[in-house]
Design a protein around this motif. Structure first.
Motif, PDB file in Angstrom:
ATOM      1  N   LEU A 186       0.811  -1.220   0.000  1.00 37.43           N
ATOM      2  CA  LEU A 186       0.000   0.000   0.000  1.00 37.43           C
ATOM      3  C   LEU A 186       0.842   1.267   0.000  1.00 37.43           C
ATOM      4  O   LEU A 186       0.366   2.347  -0.362  1.00 37.43           O
ATOM      5  N   GLU A 187       2.079   1.152   0.465  1.00 39.76           N
ATOM      6  CA  GLU A 187       2.962   2.305   0.663  1.00 39.76           C
ATOM      7  C   GLU A 187       2.333   3.303   1.640  1.00 39.76           C
ATOM      8  O   GLU A 187       2.291   4.502   1.400  1.00 39.76           O
ATOM      9  N   ARG A 188       1.841   2.757   2.734  1.00 40.11           N
ATOM     10  CA  ARG A 188       1.273   3.587   3.784  1.00 40.11           C
ATOM     11  C   ARG A 188       1.876   3.178   5.132  1.00 40.11           C
ATOM     12  O   ARG A 188       2.244   2.019   5.330  1.00 40.11           O
ATOM     13  N   ALA A 189       1.921   4.163   6.036  1.00 38.96           N
ATOM     14  CA  ALA A 189       2.455   3.911   7.375  1.00 38.96           C
ATOM     15  C   ALA A 189       1.309   3.919   8.386  1.00 38.96           C
ATOM     16  O   ALA A 189       0.364   4.703   8.269  1.00 38.96           O
ATOM     17  N   PHE A 190       1.403   3.042   9.394  1.00 38.65           N
ATOM     18  CA  PHE A 190       0.368   2.930  10.415  1.00 38.65           C
ATOM     19  C   PHE A 190       1.025   2.897  11.793  1.00 38.65           C
ATOM     20  O   PHE A 190       2.063   2.258  11.985  1.00 38.65           O
ATOM     21  N   VAL A 191       0.400   3.556  12.748  1.00 37.30           N
ATOM     22  CA  VAL A 191       0.841   3.498  14.140  1.00 37.30           C
ATOM     23  C   VAL A 191      -0.138   2.617  14.920  1.00 37.30           C
ATOM     24  O   VAL A 191      -1.358   2.757  14.798  1.00 37.30           O
ATOM     25  N   TYR A 192       0.427   1.668  15.702  1.00 39.22           N
ATOM     26  CA  TYR A 192      -0.424   0.766  16.486  1.00 39.22           C
ATOM     27  C   TYR A 192      -1.175   1.536  17.567  1.00 39.22           C
ATOM     28  O   TYR A 192      -0.651   2.463  18.192  1.00 39.22           O
ATOM     29  N   ARG A 193      -2.419   1.115  17.797  1.00 41.57           N
ATOM     30  CA  ARG A 193      -3.198   1.555  18.950  1.00 41.57           C
ATOM     31  C   ARG A 193      -3.747   0.296  19.612  1.00 41.57           C
ATOM     32  O   ARG A 193      -4.411  -0.511  18.964  1.00 41.57           O
ATOM     33  N   GLU A 194      -3.451   0.109  20.886  1.00 38.40           N
ATOM     34  CA  GLU A 194      -3.776  -1.147  21.567  1.00 38.40           C
ATOM     35  C   GLU A 194      -5.283  -1.401  21.575  1.00 38.40           C
ATOM     36  O   GLU A 194      -6.071  -0.544  21.987  1.00 38.40           O
ATOM     37  N   HIS A 195      -5.661  -2.587  21.063  1.00 41.89           N
ATOM     38  CA  HIS A 195      -7.051  -3.040  20.991  1.00 41.89           C
ATOM     39  C   HIS A 195      -7.931  -2.127  20.126  1.00 41.89           C
ATOM     40  O   HIS A 195      -9.152  -2.126  20.262  1.00 41.89           O
ATOM     41  N   LYS A 196      -7.293  -1.350  19.244  1.00 40.81           N
ATOM     42  CA  LYS A 196      -8.023  -0.493  18.322  1.00 40.81           C
ATOM     43  C   LYS A 196      -7.375  -0.578  16.949  1.00 40.81           C
ATOM     44  O   LYS A 196      -6.264  -1.090  16.805  1.00 40.81           O
ATOM     45  N   ALA A 197      -8.092  -0.069  15.946  1.00 45.09           N
ATOM     46  CA  ALA A 197      -7.536  -0.041  14.598  1.00 45.09           C
ATOM     47  C   ALA A 197      -6.321   0.878  14.567  1.00 45.09           C
ATOM     48  O   ALA A 197      -6.267   1.909  15.243  1.00 45.09           O
ATOM     49  N   SER A 198      -5.304   0.506  13.767  1.00 46.86           N
ATOM     50  CA  SER A 198      -4.104   1.330  13.633  1.00 46.86           C
ATOM     51  C   SER A 198      -4.448   2.657  12.971  1.00 46.86           C
ATOM     52  O   SER A 198      -5.394   2.760  12.187  1.00 46.86           O
ATOM     53  N   GLU A 199      -3.626   3.657  13.261  1.00 48.15           N
ATOM     54  CA  GLU A 199      -3.848   5.002  12.726  1.00 48.15           C
ATOM     55  C   GLU A 199      -2.872   5.281  11.593  1.00 48.15           C
ATOM     56  O   GLU A 199      -1.663   5.036  11.720  1.00 48.15           O
TER      57      GLU A 199
END
Length: 687
Positions: A186-199
């Motif tokens: 996808l060439e996208r970056a995501f930040v983890y969020r615990e027990h939630k969808a990544s941002e």
């Protein structure tokens, strides 16, 4: 066997998919299942293996030991499509459940971690998938605890796979912690969020440079099987995103690559990206049916991958419907030639089964009351017996225990319970030892047998005593002798009289027993000679050392009889007396069974295996590289049966749980000196 909360088909009418969760012991498969079920809304929140609240470890034994001891199926939906996940045990002792289920799945998620010690177990699982032609993703779990760079981890894991491990994501580091990931497709970056969808975040700086390098590496591996993509890379042309996704899907389905995704099942990180990869890239039931050779037919055709006997609810047969439409109440023919009428269709959902009136191709369900259908059977609503689609062979058992019911009135009940256990789990085997009269249960290891014992108690209400199986020691003689046997008894009326002269001598090893007669002049009437042989056979049952006697030749040469008092029983008794009195004078010698043992193990453990065999009085015959198994060896040896008992325990300890062996009886060999004295003394105490 999650809860089936939604329709089996999405708005686009896609057939339900079936996905296996596999991986080494304690890699986090059950925790990943919990995360998937929670993130897709099938359960309110993820359960815990440690707390005994997980779907995947729904049975009593799994919760008691905090490990999978059988497969669990759970169904959910994601973006309108239905998925059944089959959580397979990671322990090699319970691998038969995985082997039986894998042919029915569309794809597998191999859950692993950056632990080189588990590499042999990972190789066993990947080889199973490769040989079956099952598309597979590798989910690199526990990324939140990673201390190595992902490329280093991938280099460590690559030897376990025969196809390239293709990195689909790279981690975003925040100091020494993984804070998120970059999706290279996808060439996208995501930040983890615990027990939630990544941002989603902006890709920039060093992460952008790393992404470009890692993406090019991914494209290079895809280009090995796509000439057009190779030309684009050589000409420095950015390939279209759709073409990249098409290549990822095609090469996954053709078994050319194994995509690698990152995440933390415990924190539910990376789960939605994994689900999207399954949705877009994993094949469906049509491809699976083609792989298995399902015939083009309007009949419903399915494959039974698990059988289970409920304590009060009868038998359930867990099956994947591979084609057609199946209604409750339908009559099914199985590939074993048996037929049965479906009595109840239950959604496979981790102990929270819900009834269904019918199912379509792709769905995984439990079918009730198919008493004669076995694990591994192909089933069909057609009028002719279906051809078998799958041949699942149980691994050879490696550990045994002798069983007896604590209460004699439960003997029949125990036999019936063992039949049910071996039907549920064909990697268990029951053998009735004719020599020792023991009922011997064979399994794949200590925990496997322990769980079987627990099921006998918890499910069938039988208290069982167990002990190590009796070794099949025997004895023979070295020296010939001539011996008279005489039986005379007078007690009023007709007496008993029999008199024989026997020549007793050794036979070559393996010849067993031979009897002949050379009586002249009618010293022993011919009608009594069979009784003489029977008396000698009676004496063979227990020699002076306490064991059955073999490799002996007996010749009846002379004797005498009484016209009134002689009888078959008198001559049988005389022969037994003569034979028994002779044996201590014939230099009796103890014999023990020797087996040919073939061990497979990782090469780095071969030296340890050789030392184990030498320490168990083994004669090493040689070792060689294992055919088509890079990094593995095969060791062959002769080993006394007495030394094989707990061999698997030591062997698995030396090979990170991956080593195993097969054995076959070869010959009986003499035991002398202190070892023989100890065996005889122990036997006398036990007797």
């Amino acid at each position: 066997m999650g809860q089936d909360l939604r329709s089996p088909r999405g708005p686009q009418g896609n057939a339900a998919k079936c996905i296996a969760l596999v991986g080494p012991f304690q890699s986090g498969k059950t925790t990943l299942l919990e995360a998937i079920m929670a993130r897709t809304g099938a359960i309110p929140r993820a359960g815990s293996v440690d707390n005994g609240t997980s779907i995947g470890d729904a049975n009593m034994e799994a919760r008691a030991h905090k490990m999978g001891v059988g497969l669990t199926a759970a169904t959910t939906t994601f973006m309108g499509d239905s998925y059944t996940f089959i959580d397979c045990p990671g322990s090699v002792e319970f691998a038969h459940d995985m082997r039986a289920a894998l042919p029915a799945v569309d794809a597998a998620i191999v859950v692993c971690e950056a632990d080189a010690r588990k590499l042999p177990q990972l190789q066993l699982i990947l080889r199973e998938l490769e040989d079956l032609g099952i598309p597979r993703f590798l989910f690199l779990n526990k990324i939140d605890r990673a201390h190595k760079r992902v490329r280093e981890t991938l280099a460590t894991l690559q030897p376990a796979s025969r196809v390239p491990l293709v990195l689909r994501q790279i981690p975003i580091w925040n100091g020494d912690l993984v804070a998120g990931f970059v999706d290279l497709a996808l060439e996208r970056a995501f930040v983890y969020r615990e027990h939630k969808a990544s941002e989603v975040i902006k890709l920039e700086g060093g992460d952008l440079d790393r992404e470009k390098e890692a993406r090019f590496s991914m494209l290079e591996k895809l280009a090995d099987h796509d000439d057009a993509l190779m030309e684009q890379l050589l000409d420095d042309i950015a390939p279209p995103a759709d073409a990249v996704f098409d290549d990822l899907a095609r090469e996954l389905r053709e078994g050319l690559i194994c995509p690698v995704l990152l995440g933390s099942a415990m924190r539910e990180n990376g789960v939605l990206r994994l689900m999207k990869a399954l949705r877009h890239e994993a094949p469906g039931v049509a491809e699976t049916a083609k792989r298995l050779g399902v015939p083009d037919s309007k009949d419903a055709i399915g494959y039974v991958f698990k059988s289970s006997h409920l304590q009060h609810g009868g038998k359930l047969s867990y099956a994947r419907v591979l084609s057609g439409h199946l209604d409750d109440g339908a009559t099914l023919l199985s590939s074993s030639g048996e037929s049965g009428r479906v009595s109840g269709i239950l959604a496979a959902s981790g102990g929270h089964e819900s009834k269904r009136a019918s199912v379509e191709a792709g769905e995984t369900v439990a079918l009730g009351k198919l008493d004669h259908v076995r694990t591994g059977d192909t089933i069909s609503t057609g009028k002719t017996v279906p051809a078998s689609l799958v041949n699942v062979v149980a691994a050879s058992p490696v550990l045994a225990m002798a069983l007896a019911s604590a209460d004699r009135k439960d003997d029949v009940k125990l036999g019936q319970a063992l039949l049910r256990l071996t039907e549920e789990d064909p990697s268990l085997a029951v053998v009735n030892n004719a020599q020792t009269h023991d009922v011997v249960l064979w399994g794949q290891g200590e925990m496997h047998l322990r769980v079987a014992m627990e099921r006998l108690h918890d499910r069938f209400g039988i208290n069982v005593k167990s002990h190590a199986p009796v070794i099949g020691y025997q004895e023979t003689i070295r020296k010939p002798i001539t011996q008279r046997g005489r039986h005379k008894k007078q007690s009023g009326g007709h007496g008993q009289f029999g008199d024989v002269v026997l020549e007793i001598g050794p036979l070559p090893r393996g010849e067993g027993f031979a009897f002949q007669e050379k009586v002249v002049g009618g010293a022993v009437p011919r009608n009594y000679i069979p009784a003489v042989q029977e008396g000698v056979v009676d004496g063979l049952q227990r020699g002076p050392l306490g064991f059955p006697v073999i490799d002996v030749q007996v010749t009846l040469t002379d004797g005498s009889y009484h016209s009134v008092d002689s009888s078959d029983q008198a001559f049988r008794t005389a022969a037994r007396i003569g034979f028994t009195e002779a044996l201590p004078q014939c230099q009796p010698v103890l014999l023990e069974p020797i087996h040919t043992v073939e061990i497979v193990c990782p090469t780095e453990a071969t030296a340890k295996v050789n030392a184990i065999l030498s320490g168990r009085r083994g004669q090493i015959l040689g070792f060689d590289t294992r055919d088509n198994w890079p990094g593995w060896d095969t060791v062959r040896a002769m080993l006394p049966e007495a030394e094989i008992g707990d061999l698997i325990v030591e062997l698995r300890s030396a090979t990170a749980g991956a080593g195993s062996f097969t054995r076959s009886f070869d010959h009986m060999a003499e035991v002398s000196g202190r070892t023989a004295d100890q065996i005889v003394a122990a036997h006398r105490v036990a007797a």
